[in-house]
Enzyme design. Structure first.
Site, PDB file in Angstrom:
ATOM      1  N   SER A  84       0.816  -1.326   0.134  1.00 16.68           N
ATOM      2  CA  SER A  84      -0.020   0.232  -0.089  1.00 16.68           C
ATOM      3  C   SER A  84       0.978   1.185  -0.198  1.00 16.68           C
ATOM      4  O   SER A  84       0.424   2.373  -0.289  1.00 16.68           O
ATOM      5  CB  SER A  84      -0.977   0.017   1.095  1.00 16.68           C
ATOM      6  OG  SER A  84      -0.278   0.187   2.193  1.00 16.68           O
ATOM      7  N   LYS A 133       0.557   4.749   6.471  1.00 15.03           N
ATOM      8  CA  LYS A 133      -0.331   5.490   5.702  1.00 15.03           C
ATOM      9  C   LYS A 133       0.339   7.047   5.704  1.00 15.03           C
ATOM     10  O   LYS A 133       0.631   7.413   6.799  1.00 15.03           O
ATOM     11  CB  LYS A 133      -1.562   5.417   5.658  1.00 15.03           C
ATOM     12  CG  LYS A 133      -2.097   3.988   5.550  1.00 15.03           C
ATOM     13  CD  LYS A 133      -2.180   3.549   4.267  1.00 15.03           C
ATOM     14  CE  LYS A 133      -2.694   2.110   4.200  1.00 15.03           C
ATOM     15  NZ  LYS A 133      -1.931   1.058   4.445  1.00 15.03           N
TER      16      LYS A 133
END
Length: 92
Positions: free
Chosen positions: A9, A48
């Site tokens: 990701s 993230k």
């Protein structure tokens, strides 16, 4: 603390599965920081990019095949460094 990266990701930030993320423990982040966060109903910690959109905190992946995380999360720390898979950490 350190977290071993699993998944893809964050590949557009150069963070790949098998890398080790070095995290500075803290509960606050600034817009644009890469953070380690705990998200309810997910296994473990996620790495993230933290952004504030229209006054709301959002976690963004660095891979277009994943969607931003808008549900409740708790920041555990801020990314300080990445040890690439196979690198040896230097100590003094």
């Amino acid at each position: 603390f350190a977290v071993k990266v699993s998944g893809d990701s964050m590949v557009d930030e150069g963070i790949e599965s098998g890398d080790v993320a070095i995290i500075s423990p803290q509960i606050l982040a600034e817009d644009g920081d890469i953070v380690a966060a705990y998200v309810e109903d997910r296994d473990g910690i996620t790495l993230k990019k933290f952004k504030v959109i229209e006054g709301r905190p959002v976690l963004f992946p660095a891979n277009p095949k994943y969607k931003p995380i808008t549900e409740k999360f708790e920041i555990q720390g801020k990314l300080v460094s990445i040890l690439k898979q196979g690198e040896v950490a230097k100590t003094s």
